[in-house]
Design a protein around this motif. Sequence first.
Motif, PDB file in Angstrom:
ATOM      1  N   ILE A  25     -22.606 -51.768  82.539  1.00 46.14           N
ATOM      2  CA  ILE A  25     -22.121 -51.294  81.226  1.00 46.14           C
ATOM      3  C   ILE A  25     -20.911 -50.744  81.083  1.00 46.14           C
ATOM      4  O   ILE A  25     -20.701 -49.496  82.030  1.00 46.14           O
ATOM      5  CB  ILE A  25     -23.180 -50.268  80.572  1.00 46.14           C
ATOM      6  CG1 ILE A  25     -24.521 -51.170  80.759  1.00 46.14           C
ATOM      7  CG2 ILE A  25     -22.684 -49.803  79.122  1.00 46.14           C
ATOM      8  CD1 ILE A  25     -25.726 -50.305  80.224  1.00 46.14           C
TER       9      ILE A  25
ATOM     10  N   PRO B 172     -30.848 -51.732  79.124  1.00 48.27           N
ATOM     11  CA  PRO B 172     -30.824 -52.869  79.874  1.00 48.27           C
ATOM     12  C   PRO B 172     -31.660 -53.330  80.626  1.00 48.27           C
ATOM     13  O   PRO B 172     -32.220 -52.746  81.443  1.00 48.27           O
ATOM     14  CB  PRO B 172     -29.312 -52.854  80.719  1.00 48.27           C
ATOM     15  CG  PRO B 172     -29.421 -51.188  80.753  1.00 48.27           C
ATOM     16  CD  PRO B 172     -30.097 -50.669  79.751  1.00 48.27           C
TER      17      PRO B 172
ATOM     18  N   HIS C 257     -26.187 -46.348  75.847  1.00 49.47           N
ATOM     19  CA  HIS C 257     -27.369 -46.861  76.988  1.00 49.47           C
ATOM     20  C   HIS C 257     -27.815 -45.731  77.676  1.00 49.47           C
ATOM     21  O   HIS C 257     -27.096 -44.913  78.134  1.00 49.47           O
ATOM     22  CB  HIS C 257     -26.599 -47.833  77.881  1.00 49.47           C
ATOM     23  CG  HIS C 257     -26.069 -48.879  77.162  1.00 49.47           C
ATOM     24  ND1 HIS C 257     -26.693 -50.252  76.779  1.00 49.47           N
ATOM     25  CD2 HIS C 257     -24.744 -49.289  76.299  1.00 49.47           C
ATOM     26  CE1 HIS C 257     -26.064 -51.139  76.169  1.00 49.47           C
ATOM     27  NE2 HIS C 257     -24.898 -50.525  75.770  1.00 49.47           N
TER      28      HIS C 257
ATOM     29  N   GLY D 164     -30.382 -50.580  74.169  1.00 46.80           N
ATOM     30  CA  GLY D 164     -29.745 -49.305  74.836  1.00 46.80           C
ATOM     31  C   GLY D 164     -30.396 -49.299  76.088  1.00 46.80           C
ATOM     32  O   GLY D 164     -30.210 -48.533  76.910  1.00 46.80           O
TER      33      GLY D 164
END
Length: 311
Positions: free
Chosen positions: A92, A67, A212, A65
Amino acid sequence: MTEKLRAWLAEDFGLQVGELEQVHEGADVAAEVWRAGSYAVKWSGGGSDAGPLSTAYLASRGVQGVPAPVPTLTGGLWSEREGRRLSVMPWITGERASDTGLTLDQWTSYGALLAAVHRAAPPAELQAALPPINPINARMPALTRSVRARLTTPADAVAEELAAVWEAHDDLIAAVLEQCADLSGRDLGGTAVLCHADPHLANVLIAPGQLHLIDWDDVVLAPVEQDLMFFLGGMGTIGPTTDAEEKAFFTGYGPVDLDPTRLRYYRSARAVEDFAGWSDYVLTDAPDRQERLNVVKFILGPNGLAVRALA
């Protein structure tokens, strides 16, 4: 600007991008964000270098979650362009949690994600790069004075309404400022961990099978209260809005003992940042000024963060 940005991306990252779509999200006026196909490109004069350093470290530790940044051609995590930091992340595709809310299961997943961030003990070199407090905090007293001065001669009806809001909440504003200044001068103790410092739902994206946490510009080395205050009320729809949502978040996060004095400090610091920062925004000629004025009203209202900070 787009042609210049394309050239920078090619020279610094080896990326040949087509269409660039500027994205307008959040309150960070020091940052510009574009979508470039499968990449998110940020050109930022705010925050610190600790943001990309932290996300690269967390991703290397397998924290799902978070990046990792795309490296430059020389192996760096960002490049410097015209005095600002140019960084690239994977784009995302997902919904912003502040728009959709989270299910109870997703709240639990988010609690587990933030716990993983807090458990990831940063190495010495990263600790040295992490500020102990949000750099924004240092600018708030001067910004508050500036807003007060401009509100004495409001330029239009929206500014007049904002001036009336500040006058109606003058005692509350003064009390929060005083508490923040008092507590910022104390040693509040607590074990410092890597904190996102802005983990509300506007910085959470819901992708299939994964949440994320994005926008790490304000990352700090601080006690957990810095982050967990966002999940204890006073945040409106960008935090839990029911007891069940709060319980679900802490089910995922796990047991934690929160210090009330540290909570008062971080809540008051955030309240000042919000009512001063958004008021400053309202005094511009932006098209959504009335919407931001409503945010200021909530922050200073009975269910907002300013009142919670003094509880």
